[in-house]
Motif scaffolding. Structure first.
Motif, short mmCIF file in Angstrom:
data_model
loop_
_atom_site.label_atom_id
_atom_site.label_comp_id
_atom_site.label_asym_id
_atom_site.label_seq_id
_atom_site.Cartn_x
_atom_site.Cartn_y
_atom_site.Cartn_z
N ASP A 1 -6.04 -5.37 -13.93
CA ASP A 1 -5.36 -4.95 -12.70
C ASP A 1 -3.88 -4.77 -13.00
OD1 ASP A 1 -3.96 -5.13 -10.08
OD2 ASP A 1 -6.03 -5.29 -9.37
N VAL B 1 -4.75 -0.48 -2.11
CA VAL B 1 -5.17 -1.65 -2.89
C VAL B 1 -5.04 -2.95 -2.10
CG1 VAL B 1 -4.71 -3.00 -4.97
CG2 VAL B 1 -4.76 -0.51 -5.10
N SER C 1 -8.40 -14.58 -12.77
CA SER C 1 -7.17 -13.80 -12.71
C SER C 1 -5.95 -14.69 -12.54
CB SER C 1 -7.25 -12.78 -11.57
OG SER C 1 -8.29 -11.85 -11.80
N THR D 1 -8.76 -5.75 -8.82
CA THR D 1 -9.24 -4.66 -7.97
C THR D 1 -10.56 -4.07 -8.48
OG1 THR D 1 -6.94 -4.13 -7.42
CG2 THR D 1 -8.61 -2.46 -6.91
#
Length: 412
Positions: free
Chosen positions: A149, A283, A387, A361
Motif C-alpha cells: 500500500d 481509498v 501492516s 488497500t
C-alpha cells in the motif's frame, strides 16, 4: 546518482536513481495526506465495529443504492470496493503508463532492479502464505500478502523524516507502480468468478470511443465521464472485477501533449486531477467500509491470528515480502556487479523491504474476492495487524538510518 551498475564494457549505471524530482515530490505530498486519511478512516471503522453500536456499522455497509434495472443496486461496501477503487486503479494505470512511456521504466536496464524487487515481493510472500495456509483451505488467498500500500508506506516515510536518501523514496514509488501492475493482472486472471462475454465485448465500444477522444486531446467533463462509467458498468456486468476498467481506461490516455493543445499531456492532466480524489476520497472510503472487523478482545485477536489463513498472511507480509524484495535486489546487484552508494547500505534496503510489507488497500480487496464472510474476518485482522507491525518495525530501522544519514550530512 552514487549507486552504480559497473561492467567491464559498459559505463556505470545507477542502482538507485534520481529522476523527475519535482513530480515525485508532489506525489509524495499528496499520497502522504492520503495515507493519513486512510489510517484515520480505518481506525474509525475498527473502533466503530468494536463498539456497542457495531450493528449500525454493518447496517450502513449493507445499505443498497443504485438502479436495479442496470443490476447496479449494490450495497455501499460493494460500491466502495468496485466503484471508488476503480478511481484508484485509474490513477495507478496513468502512473504505470507514464513510467513505461516517459519515465524510468522505459529503460529496461534502469528498471531492472525495482521490477525484479517487485516480482520477488510477490512470489516469495505467496509461497510463504501457501506453505502455511495452502493445505488448510486457504489457497484462494495466496495473493493477499503480495501487495504494497503505497499511500500507507509513504505516510510512514513522512513521519520518519527527510534525512533518508531520495533514492529510497524513488525506488519505493517505482516498485509500487510495478506492484500495482502485478496486482491488476492477478485480480483480472485469478479473481474473476464468472465471465459473461457479451458485456465484456460491449465494454469495448465506450472504451474505444473514450480512447479516440483522448487521443484527440478531448478533456470535456460532460463527455468522458459517461463513457468511463459505461465501460466500468459493462466490465462489472461481465464478471471481471470492475477496477480493471479503471486500468483499461488509463492505458488509452496519451502521455505526450496533443499537438494542438498545451504542454501538458492528458495523462499528467488526469493524474493531477484525479490523484487527490483517489488518495483523499476513494481509498479512505474503501478503508472505512472494509477495515471494520470485530476483534473479540485480546483473546479473540490472539485466537484469530493463530488460524492458518491469518498466520499465512502475517508471515507473508512480515517475512515473505522483505525476503522477496531483498533477495531479488541482491541477485540483480550480484549478477550485474551493482554497488550501493557510499553512505547507503543494505540496512536501508532492509528497512524499505520491511516497509513494503504494509499491505492494506489491495490486500483487503483481494481478501474479499477470495473468501466468504467467515474467512474475510480473519483476513482483515491479519492484514491490519501485519501492516501495523511492518510499519512499526520499518519505522525503527529507517528512523535509526535517518539519524545516521543526517549526521553524515552534517559532517560534510
Amino acid at each position: 546518482m552514487p549507486g552504480t551498475f559497473t561492467t567491464p564494457s559498459r559505463p556505470a549505471r545507477n542502482l538507485f536513481y534520481r529522476s523527475e524530482a519535482r513530480r515525485i515530490a508532489g506525489i509524495l505530498r499528496k499520497e502522504t495526506i492520503g495515507g493519513a486519511l486512510l489510517l484515520a478512516a480505518a481506525l474509525v471503522a475498527l473502533v466503530w465495529a468494536n463498539s456497542p453500536w457495531a450493528q449500525t456499522y454493518e447496517d450502513l455497509r449493507a445499505v443498497e443504492v443504485g438502479p436495479a434495472a442496470l443490476h447496479l443496486d449494490l450495497d455501499l461496501a460493494t460500491w466502495a470496493a468496485d466503484g471508488l477503487l476503480a478511481i484508484f486503479f485509474f490513477v495507478a494505470g496513468l502512473e504505470l503508463k507514464r513510467e513505461f512511456v516517459a519515465g524510468d521504466l522505459r529503460d529496461l536496464r534502469r528498471a531492472a532492479v525495482p521490477v525484479a524487487a517487485a516480482f520477488g515481493g510477490v512470489v516469495v510472500p505467496a509461497l510463504v502464505y501457501l506453505a502455511i495456509a495452502g493445505g488448510a483451505g486457504g489457497a484462494p488467498g495466496w495473493a493477499i500478502p503480495t501487495a504494497t500500500d503505497i499511500a500507507f508506506a509513504l505516510a510512514v516515510l513522512a513521519v520518519i523524516g527527510r534525512a533518508l536518501p531520495d533514492a529510497l523514496r524513488t525506488f519505493l514509488l517505482t516498485l509500487a507502480v510495478v506492484d500495482d501492475l502485478i496486482a491488476i493482472v492477478v485480480i483480472a486472471l485469478f479473481y474473476t468468478s464468472h465471465l459473461a462475454v457479451l458485456p465484456l465485448l460491449g465494454a469495448l465500444v465506450p472504451l474505444a470511443v473514450f480512447a479516440v477522444l483522448v487521443r484527440r486531446g478531448v478533456r470535456a467533463w460532460w463527455l468522458l465521464p459517461p463513457l468511463a462509467f459505461a465501460t466500468w458498468a459493462l466490465v462489472h456486468a461481465s464478471g471481471v472485477h470492475a477496477t480493471v476498467a479503471g486500468v483499461l481506461l488509463a492505458l488509452t490516455v496519451p502521455v505526450a501533449a496533443h499537438s494542438g493543445g498545451d504542454a501538458t499531456g492528458l495523462a499528467e492532466h488526469f493524474e493531477h486531477r484525479f490523484r487527490p480524489l483517489s488518495a483523499g476520497v476513494a481509498v479512505p472510503v474503501f478503508a472505512f467500509f472494509s477495515a471494520g472487523v470485530s476483534l473479540g478482545g485480546l483473546s479473540g485477536l490472539a485466537g484469530t491470528l493463530t488460524e492458518p489463513i491469518a498466520a499465512g498472511i502475517l508471515a507473508g507480509l512480515l517475512i515473505g515480502k522483505p525476503l522477496g524484495i531483498l533477495g531479488a535486489t541482491w541477485l540483480v546487484a550480484r549478477f550485474t556487479r551493482a554497488t550501493l552508494d557510499e553512505g547507503l547500505g543494505w540496512i536501508d534496503m532492509a528497512g524499505l523491504a520491511v516497509l513494503s510489507g504494509i499491505g492494506f488497500t489491495v490486500s483487503l480487496l483481494i481478501g474479499e474476492l477470495a473468501f466468504g464472510a467467515a474467512e474475510v474476518a480473519q483476513v482483515k485482522v491479519a492484514v491490519l495487524t501485519g501492516s501495523v507491525a511492518a510499519a512499526l518495525v520499518a519505522m525503527v530501522i529507517l528512523r535509526l538510518r535517518a539519524r545516521t544519514h543526517a549526521a553524515a550530512l552534517q559532517r560534510h
